[in-house]
Design a protein around this motif. Structure first.
Motif, PDB file in Angstrom:
ATOM      1  N   GLY A  34      36.088  37.933  37.337  1.00 30.86           N
ATOM      2  CA  GLY A  34      36.381  37.854  35.903  1.00 30.86           C
ATOM      3  C   GLY A  34      37.769  38.375  35.580  1.00 30.86           C
ATOM      4  O   GLY A  34      38.449  37.872  34.688  1.00 30.86           O
ATOM      5  N   MET A  35      38.186  39.399  36.346  1.00 27.92           N
ATOM      6  CA  MET A  35      39.506  39.997  36.125  1.00 27.92           C
ATOM      7  C   MET A  35      40.582  39.252  36.917  1.00 27.92           C
ATOM      8  O   MET A  35      41.568  38.811  36.362  1.00 27.92           O
ATOM      9  CB  MET A  35      39.476  41.482  36.494  1.00 27.92           C
ATOM     10  N   VAL A  36      40.394  39.115  38.244  1.00 27.19           N
ATOM     11  CA  VAL A  36      41.478  38.578  39.081  1.00 27.19           C
ATOM     12  C   VAL A  36      41.620  37.063  38.991  1.00 27.19           C
ATOM     13  O   VAL A  36      42.725  36.541  39.150  1.00 27.19           O
ATOM     14  CB  VAL A  36      41.353  39.036  40.560  1.00 27.19           C
ATOM     15  N   CYS A  37      40.541  36.343  38.739  1.00 29.15           N
ATOM     16  CA  CYS A  37      40.641  34.879  38.623  1.00 29.15           C
ATOM     17  C   CYS A  37      40.762  34.427  37.173  1.00 29.15           C
ATOM     18  O   CYS A  37      41.444  33.455  36.889  1.00 29.15           O
ATOM     19  CB  CYS A  37      39.419  34.191  39.247  1.00 29.15           C
ATOM     20  N   ASN A  38      40.054  35.118  36.286  1.00 29.66           N
ATOM     21  CA  ASN A  38      39.963  34.629  34.912  1.00 29.66           C
ATOM     22  C   ASN A  38      40.725  35.446  33.876  1.00 29.66           C
ATOM     23  O   ASN A  38      40.773  35.057  32.712  1.00 29.66           O
ATOM     24  CB  ASN A  38      38.494  34.512  34.495  1.00 29.66           C
ATOM     25  N   GLY A  39      41.304  36.577  34.280  1.00 28.10           N
ATOM     26  CA  GLY A  39      42.165  37.323  33.370  1.00 28.10           C
ATOM     27  C   GLY A  39      41.467  38.181  32.337  1.00 28.10           C
ATOM     28  O   GLY A  39      42.106  38.664  31.397  1.00 28.10           O
ATOM     29  N   HIS A  40      40.167  38.390  32.476  1.00 31.79           N
ATOM     30  CA  HIS A  40      39.486  39.306  31.557  1.00 31.79           C
ATOM     31  C   HIS A  40      39.910  40.744  31.868  1.00 31.79           C
ATOM     32  O   HIS A  40      40.360  41.042  32.979  1.00 31.79           O
ATOM     33  CB  HIS A  40      37.964  39.204  31.722  1.00 31.79           C
ATOM     34  N   SER A  41      39.724  41.643  30.887  1.00 32.28           N
ATOM     35  CA  SER A  41      40.140  43.025  31.110  1.00 32.28           C
ATOM     36  C   SER A  41      39.017  43.879  31.692  1.00 32.28           C
ATOM     37  O   SER A  41      39.210  45.056  31.986  1.00 32.28           O
ATOM     38  CB  SER A  41      40.655  43.634  29.808  1.00 32.28           C
ATOM     39  N   SER A  42      37.827  43.304  31.872  1.00 35.98           N
ATOM     40  CA  SER A  42      36.737  44.004  32.551  1.00 35.98           C
ATOM     41  C   SER A  42      35.866  42.955  33.217  1.00 35.98           C
ATOM     42  O   SER A  42      36.108  41.747  33.072  1.00 35.98           O
ATOM     43  CB  SER A  42      35.901  44.824  31.557  1.00 35.98           C
ATOM     44  N   THR A  43      34.807  43.416  33.916  1.00 36.37           N
ATOM     45  CA  THR A  43      33.895  42.471  34.573  1.00 36.37           C
ATOM     46  C   THR A  43      32.757  42.045  33.646  1.00 36.37           C
ATOM     47  O   THR A  43      31.949  41.189  34.004  1.00 36.37           O
ATOM     48  CB  THR A  43      33.280  43.107  35.844  1.00 36.37           C
ATOM     49  N   LEU A  44      32.696  42.619  32.451  1.00 40.98           N
ATOM     50  CA  LEU A  44      31.545  42.384  31.580  1.00 40.98           C
ATOM     51  C   LEU A  44      31.313  40.931  31.142  1.00 40.98           C
ATOM     52  O   LEU A  44      30.163  40.523  30.993  1.00 40.98           O
ATOM     53  CB  LEU A  44      31.609  43.319  30.354  1.00 40.98           C
ATOM     54  N   PRO A  45      32.365  40.125  30.920  1.00 48.06           N
ATOM     55  CA  PRO A  45      32.109  38.745  30.460  1.00 48.06           C
ATOM     56  C   PRO A  45      31.566  37.801  31.533  1.00 48.06           C
ATOM     57  O   PRO A  45      31.190  36.667  31.217  1.00 48.06           O
ATOM     58  CB  PRO A  45      33.499  38.271  29.996  1.00 48.06           C
ATOM     59  N   VAL A  46      31.544  38.216  32.793  1.00 45.65           N
ATOM     60  CA  VAL A  46      31.166  37.317  33.899  1.00 45.65           C
ATOM     61  C   VAL A  46      29.687  36.916  33.799  1.00 45.65           C
ATOM     62  O   VAL A  46      28.821  37.741  33.511  1.00 45.65           O
ATOM     63  CB  VAL A  46      31.463  37.997  35.249  1.00 45.65           C
ATOM     64  N   THR A  47      29.409  35.634  34.069  1.00 50.54           N
ATOM     65  CA  THR A  47      28.036  35.120  34.000  1.00 50.54           C
ATOM     66  C   THR A  47      27.486  34.813  35.395  1.00 50.54           C
ATOM     67  O   THR A  47      28.250  34.668  36.356  1.00 50.54           O
ATOM     68  CB  THR A  47      27.981  33.814  33.179  1.00 50.54           C
ATOM     69  N   VAL A  48      26.176  34.686  35.483  1.00 51.86           N
ATOM     70  CA  VAL A  48      25.519  34.310  36.742  1.00 51.86           C
ATOM     71  C   VAL A  48      26.037  32.944  37.201  1.00 51.86           C
ATOM     72  O   VAL A  48      26.282  32.723  38.389  1.00 51.86           O
ATOM     73  CB  VAL A  48      23.980  34.277  36.565  1.00 51.86           C
ATOM     74  N   GLU A  49      26.229  32.014  36.265  1.00 55.49           N
ATOM     75  CA  GLU A  49      26.684  30.670  36.613  1.00 55.49           C
ATOM     76  C   GLU A  49      28.082  30.726  37.239  1.00 55.49           C
ATOM     77  O   GLU A  49      28.363  29.984  38.184  1.00 55.49           O
ATOM     78  CB  GLU A  49      26.683  29.774  35.364  1.00 55.49           C
ATOM     79  N   GLU A  50      28.943  31.588  36.718  1.00 52.27           N
ATOM     80  CA  GLU A  50      30.289  31.718  37.301  1.00 52.27           C
ATOM     81  C   GLU A  50      30.218  32.270  38.718  1.00 52.27           C
ATOM     82  O   GLU A  50      30.877  31.768  39.634  1.00 52.27           O
ATOM     83  CB  GLU A  50      31.171  32.628  36.424  1.00 52.27           C
ATOM     84  N   VAL A  51      29.420  33.314  38.920  1.00 49.85           N
ATOM     85  CA  VAL A  51      29.298  33.885  40.273  1.00 49.85           C
ATOM     86  C   VAL A  51      28.698  32.837  41.212  1.00 49.85           C
ATOM     87  O   VAL A  51      29.138  32.682  42.355  1.00 49.85           O
ATOM     88  CB  VAL A  51      28.462  35.193  40.275  1.00 49.85           C
ATOM     89  N   ALA A  52      27.718  32.072  40.737  1.00 48.79           N
ATOM     90  CA  ALA A  52      27.078  31.044  41.569  1.00 48.79           C
ATOM     91  C   ALA A  52      28.091  29.968  41.974  1.00 48.79           C
ATOM     92  O   ALA A  52      28.099  29.509  43.122  1.00 48.79           O
ATOM     93  CB  ALA A  52      25.899  30.418  40.828  1.00 48.79           C
ATOM     94  N   TYR A  53      28.951  29.571  41.035  1.00 50.30           N
ATOM     95  CA  TYR A  53      29.981  28.550  41.317  1.00 50.30           C
ATOM     96  C   TYR A  53      30.896  29.004  42.452  1.00 50.30           C
ATOM     97  O   TYR A  53      31.160  28.266  43.407  1.00 50.30           O
ATOM     98  CB  TYR A  53      30.778  28.291  40.031  1.00 50.30           C
ATOM     99  N   HIS A  54      31.386  30.253  42.360  1.00 47.30           N
ATOM    100  CA  HIS A  54      32.291  30.777  43.393  1.00 47.30           C
ATOM    101  C   HIS A  54      31.537  31.038  44.701  1.00 47.30           C
ATOM    102  O   HIS A  54      32.092  30.861  45.789  1.00 47.30           O
ATOM    103  CB  HIS A  54      32.980  32.050  42.893  1.00 47.30           C
ATOM    104  N   THR A  55      30.269  31.448  44.589  1.00 46.53           N
ATOM    105  CA  THR A  55      29.462  31.700  45.792  1.00 46.53           C
ATOM    106  C   THR A  55      29.286  30.417  46.595  1.00 46.53           C
ATOM    107  O   THR A  55      29.398  30.419  47.829  1.00 46.53           O
ATOM    108  CB  THR A  55      28.087  32.275  45.392  1.00 46.53           C
ATOM    109  N   ALA A  56      29.019  29.319  45.906  1.00 41.54           N
ATOM    110  CA  ALA A  56      28.834  28.038  46.589  1.00 41.54           C
ATOM    111  C   ALA A  56      30.114  27.652  47.330  1.00 41.54           C
ATOM    112  O   ALA A  56      30.060  27.169  48.475  1.00 41.54           O
ATOM    113  CB  ALA A  56      28.445  26.956  45.582  1.00 41.54           C
TER     114      ALA A  56
END
Ligand code: KIV
Ligand code: NA
Length: 263
Positions: free
Chosen positions: A48-70
């Motif tokens: 969420g921070m290093v790829c998407n530029g958010h200032s914390s990890t809080l906005p990250v969703t399960v779907e986003e983690v699943a996309y990168h995991t795949a």
């Protein structure tokens, strides 16, 4: 190629060989890290921070983690694929299981969650249902608003004792691994000595069973504030391959982390 599994990591600890983990978010870096012998690829919610530029990890969703995991699972051959469960995705054991299944279906071999003894029931619920778990203690970034910032944890006797009790409870509940973030080196060593499962440190001293870094920090491309435990392994190297290999060697031979990276 031989697959790295939970038992492989346990055996590395028994053998006294340091475990190498790096965060990874896509297939090309997964292939490269795999080639360099990195044993665990963590799809951290740091994405969420290093790829998407958010200032914390809080906005990250399960779907986003699943996309990168795949993507990471498709790119790697032997590394163990470890996916972070994002903020709010493991508030109850059932919710944790439902979300962990999404990450396992995407290709994760193990999931990671942040928190202490309150999570023991959840860790047991997951491991009884064949979802291997990595716990995460110390500076837990999803709790940044409760902690009041990204601060070193476990500095008082009371908080150090609490962390050790949490670690034992999570191990007893079935955790396979434990990440320790931003704690004094002495506490990293005490916690590791107390446990049978491997510990993976990030700012937790040289005596953990292994180390982890965020890949953008290792390569010196993250524009944000640099934590004390970060080392830019591109310094003196002419390729990303060489930098990752230098990290693996430095963890294996115990030269990373050095005193300057520790608390
Ligand atoms: O999200 C992440 O990158 C992590 C590591 C720093 C352990 O959880
Ligand atoms: Na994380």
């Amino acid at each position: 190629v031989k697959a790295i599994t939970g038992p492989t990591l346990a055996q590395l600890r028994v053998n006294g060989e340091k475990i190498t983990m790096l965060t990874c978010y896509d297939a090309s870096f997964a292939a490269l890290m795999d080639r360099c012998g990195v044993e665990v690829l963590l799809i951290g919610d740091s994405l969420g921070m290093v790829c998407n530029g958010h200032s914390s990890t809080l906005p990250v969703t399960v779907e986003e983690v699943a996309y990168h995991t795949a993507a990471v699972a498709r790119g790697s051959k032997s590394a163990l694929v470890l996916a972070d469960m994002p903020f709010g995705s493991y508030a109850t054991p059932q919710a944790a299981f439902d979300n962990a299944v999404k990450l396992m279906r995407a290709g994760a071999h193990m999931v990671k969650l942040e928190g202490g003894a309150w999570l023991a029931e959840t860790v047991r619920f997951l491991t009884e249902r064949s979802v291997p778990v990595c716990a995460h203690l110390g500076l837990t970034p999803q709790s940044v608003h409760q902690l009041g910032g990204y601060k070193v944890q476990g500095k008082t006797l009371e908080s150090a004792d609490l962390l050790k009790a949490d670690a034992l409870a999570l191990q007893a509940a079935g955790a396979t691994l434990l990440v320790l973030e931003a704690i004094p080196s002495a506490l990293g060593k005490e916690t590791t000595d107390l446990l049978a499962i491997p510990t993976i440190g990030i700012g937790a001293g040289p005596d953990c069973s292994g180390q982890v870094l965020v890949m953008h920090d290792l390569l010196g491309v993250f524009p944000g504030r640099k934590a004390r435990f970060v080392k830019n392994f591109m310094d003196g190297q002419t390729s990303i391959d060489a930098a990752i290999s230098a990290y693996v060697s430095a963890v294996k031979d115990g030269s990373f982390p050095a005193l300057e990276h520790c608390f």
